[in-house]
Motif scaffolding. Structure first.
Motif, PDB file in Angstrom:
ATOM      1  N   PHE A  25       0.815  -1.289   0.154  1.00 53.04           N
ATOM      2  CA  PHE A  25      -0.030  -0.060   0.066  1.00 53.04           C
ATOM      3  C   PHE A  25       0.940   1.259  -0.033  1.00 53.04           C
ATOM      4  O   PHE A  25       0.577   2.205  -0.766  1.00 53.04           O
ATOM      5  CB  PHE A  25      -0.921   0.039   1.278  1.00 53.04           C
ATOM      6  N   THR A  26       1.900   1.118   0.897  1.00 55.12           N
ATOM      7  CA  THR A  26       2.572   2.314   0.859  1.00 55.12           C
ATOM      8  C   THR A  26       3.619   2.612  -0.322  1.00 55.12           C
ATOM      9  O   THR A  26       3.536   3.822  -0.893  1.00 55.12           O
ATOM     10  CB  THR A  26       4.113   2.172   2.052  1.00 55.12           C
ATOM     11  N   ARG A  27       3.962   1.676  -1.141  1.00 50.05           N
ATOM     12  CA  ARG A  27       4.494   1.811  -2.342  1.00 50.05           C
ATOM     13  C   ARG A  27       3.592   2.474  -3.670  1.00 50.05           C
ATOM     14  O   ARG A  27       3.858   3.331  -4.110  1.00 50.05           O
ATOM     15  CB  ARG A  27       5.441   0.424  -2.880  1.00 50.05           C
ATOM     16  N   HIS A  28       2.440   1.817  -3.423  1.00 52.96           N
ATOM     17  CA  HIS A  28       1.523   2.260  -4.229  1.00 52.96           C
ATOM     18  C   HIS A  28       0.746   3.755  -4.230  1.00 52.96           C
ATOM     19  O   HIS A  28       0.707   4.467  -5.064  1.00 52.96           O
ATOM     20  CB  HIS A  28      -0.025   1.226  -4.437  1.00 52.96           C
ATOM     21  N   PHE A  29       0.686   3.903  -2.946  1.00 55.18           N
ATOM     22  CA  PHE A  29       0.426   5.225  -2.582  1.00 55.18           C
ATOM     23  C   PHE A  29       1.274   6.300  -3.003  1.00 55.18           C
ATOM     24  O   PHE A  29       0.887   7.245  -3.646  1.00 55.18           O
ATOM     25  CB  PHE A  29      -0.017   5.547  -1.031  1.00 55.18           C
ATOM     26  N   ARG A  30       2.738   5.885  -2.565  1.00 54.44           N
ATOM     27  CA  ARG A  30       3.560   6.875  -3.166  1.00 54.44           C
ATOM     28  C   ARG A  30       3.784   7.076  -4.606  1.00 54.44           C
ATOM     29  O   ARG A  30       3.863   8.346  -5.102  1.00 54.44           O
ATOM     30  CB  ARG A  30       5.125   6.695  -2.543  1.00 54.44           C
ATOM     31  N   LEU A  31       3.645   6.069  -5.502  1.00 55.39           N
ATOM     32  CA  LEU A  31       3.729   6.111  -6.710  1.00 55.39           C
ATOM     33  C   LEU A  31       2.193   6.821  -7.317  1.00 55.39           C
ATOM     34  O   LEU A  31       2.604   7.756  -8.360  1.00 55.39           O
ATOM     35  CB  LEU A  31       3.672   4.775  -7.416  1.00 55.39           C
ATOM     36  N   LEU A  32       1.273   6.873  -6.871  1.00 52.94           N
ATOM     37  CA  LEU A  32       0.084   7.468  -7.342  1.00 52.94           C
ATOM     38  C   LEU A  32       0.094   9.100  -6.826  1.00 52.94           C
ATOM     39  O   LEU A  32      -0.391   9.961  -7.666  1.00 52.94           O
ATOM     40  CB  LEU A  32      -1.129   7.091  -6.638  1.00 52.94           C
ATOM     41  N   THR A  33       0.626   9.440  -5.791  1.00 56.68           N
ATOM     42  CA  THR A  33       0.423  10.717  -5.269  1.00 56.68           C
ATOM     43  C   THR A  33       1.744  11.372  -5.005  1.00 56.68           C
ATOM     44  O   THR A  33       1.843  12.645  -4.722  1.00 56.68           O
ATOM     45  CB  THR A  33      -0.096  10.522  -3.789  1.00 56.68           C
ATOM     46  N   GLY A  38       1.428   9.856   5.529  1.00 57.66           N
ATOM     47  CA  GLY A  38       1.073  10.927   6.580  1.00 57.66           C
ATOM     48  C   GLY A  38       1.264  12.404   5.981  1.00 57.66           C
ATOM     49  O   GLY A  38       0.683  13.416   6.462  1.00 57.66           O
ATOM     50  N   ASP A  39       2.069  12.676   5.056  1.00 64.11           N
ATOM     51  CA  ASP A  39       2.190  14.168   4.509  1.00 64.11           C
ATOM     52  C   ASP A  39       1.138  14.295   3.558  1.00 64.11           C
ATOM     53  O   ASP A  39       0.624  15.728   3.707  1.00 64.11           O
ATOM     54  CB  ASP A  39       3.530  14.207   3.533  1.00 64.11           C
ATOM     55  N   TRP A  40       0.592  13.372   2.969  1.00 66.29           N
ATOM     56  CA  TRP A  40      -0.654  13.734   1.993  1.00 66.29           C
ATOM     57  C   TRP A  40      -1.884  14.032   2.894  1.00 66.29           C
ATOM     58  O   TRP A  40      -2.461  15.082   2.724  1.00 66.29           O
ATOM     59  CB  TRP A  40      -0.795  12.368   1.067  1.00 66.29           C
ATOM     60  N   LEU A  41      -2.011  13.316   3.993  1.00 69.82           N
ATOM     61  CA  LEU A  41      -2.998  13.590   5.053  1.00 69.82           C
ATOM     62  C   LEU A  41      -2.793  14.988   5.468  1.00 69.82           C
ATOM     63  O   LEU A  41      -3.871  15.824   5.595  1.00 69.82           O
ATOM     64  CB  LEU A  41      -3.137  12.483   6.139  1.00 69.82           C
ATOM     65  N   LEU A  42      -1.741  15.111   6.027  1.00 74.37           N
ATOM     66  CA  LEU A  42      -1.473  16.578   6.621  1.00 74.37           C
ATOM     67  C   LEU A  42      -1.645  17.778   5.790  1.00 74.37           C
ATOM     68  O   LEU A  42      -2.325  18.550   6.154  1.00 74.37           O
ATOM     69  CB  LEU A  42       0.006  16.785   7.166  1.00 74.37           C
ATOM     70  N   LEU A  75      -3.597  21.812  15.398  1.00 78.53           N
ATOM     71  CA  LEU A  75      -3.995  22.766  14.208  1.00 78.53           C
ATOM     72  C   LEU A  75      -2.902  23.698  13.954  1.00 78.53           C
ATOM     73  O   LEU A  75      -2.181  24.066  13.168  1.00 78.53           O
ATOM     74  CB  LEU A  75      -5.519  23.113  14.195  1.00 78.53           C
ATOM     75  N   ARG A  76      -3.111  24.329  15.031  1.00 78.49           N
ATOM     76  CA  ARG A  76      -2.142  25.798  15.221  1.00 78.49           C
ATOM     77  C   ARG A  76      -0.639  25.413  14.852  1.00 78.49           C
ATOM     78  O   ARG A  76       0.074  26.256  14.013  1.00 78.49           O
ATOM     79  CB  ARG A  76      -2.282  26.565  16.513  1.00 78.49           C
ATOM     80  N   HIS A  77      -0.026  24.490  15.501  1.00 74.72           N
ATOM     81  CA  HIS A  77       1.444  24.009  15.225  1.00 74.72           C
ATOM     82  C   HIS A  77       1.531  23.685  13.855  1.00 74.72           C
ATOM     83  O   HIS A  77       2.492  24.228  13.382  1.00 74.72           O
ATOM     84  CB  HIS A  77       1.789  22.892  16.229  1.00 74.72           C
ATOM     85  N   HIS A  78       0.854  22.716  13.177  1.00 69.58           N
ATOM     86  CA  HIS A  78       1.042  22.450  11.947  1.00 69.58           C
ATOM     87  C   HIS A  78       0.867  23.826  10.785  1.00 69.58           C
ATOM     88  O   HIS A  78       1.456  23.889   9.829  1.00 69.58           O
ATOM     89  CB  HIS A  78       0.142  21.157  11.426  1.00 69.58           C
TER      90      HIS A  78
END
Length: 97
Positions: A25-33, A38-42, A75-78
């Motif tokens: 999943f991690t590999r496919h997610f990185r290839l697609l996005t 974590g970075d995408w979700l943020l 939220l404020r931190h990020h």
């Protein structure tokens, strides 16, 4: 995930929903996005926060919950770390207050 940013999302739960191993999943997610989960979700949570700050009068506490940050402090931190300003300053700038 975009429709449910307010919910917690773990790598294991996302992989299970996709019927893949965590590694696959991690590999496919990185290839697609081009990004980690974590970075995408943020980034998605920050984008939702920006839209809500610009288009609603909801409090920072409410927006933190809706965007899935868990707390206004998080939220404020990020927000400040990623965008260089506080959520309140963003709202003032883009709502013309």
């Amino acid at each position: 995930m975009r429709a449910n940013l307010h919910l917690p999302h773990s790598l294991d739960s996302l992989a299970a929903k996709s019927l893949m191993s965590r590694r696959t999943f991690t590999r496919h997610f990185r290839l697609l996005t081009g990004s980690t989960v974590g970075d995408w979700l943020l980034a998605e949570r920050l984008a939702l926060t920006q839209r809500l700050l610009e288009s609603t009068e909801q409090s920072i506490d409410s927006i933190a919950t809706l965007a899935g940050f868990g707390s206004p402090v998080s939220l404020r931190h990020h927000f400040r770390q990623s965008l260089g300003v506080s959520p309140s300053a963003w709202r003032k700038t883009f709502k013309g207050e």
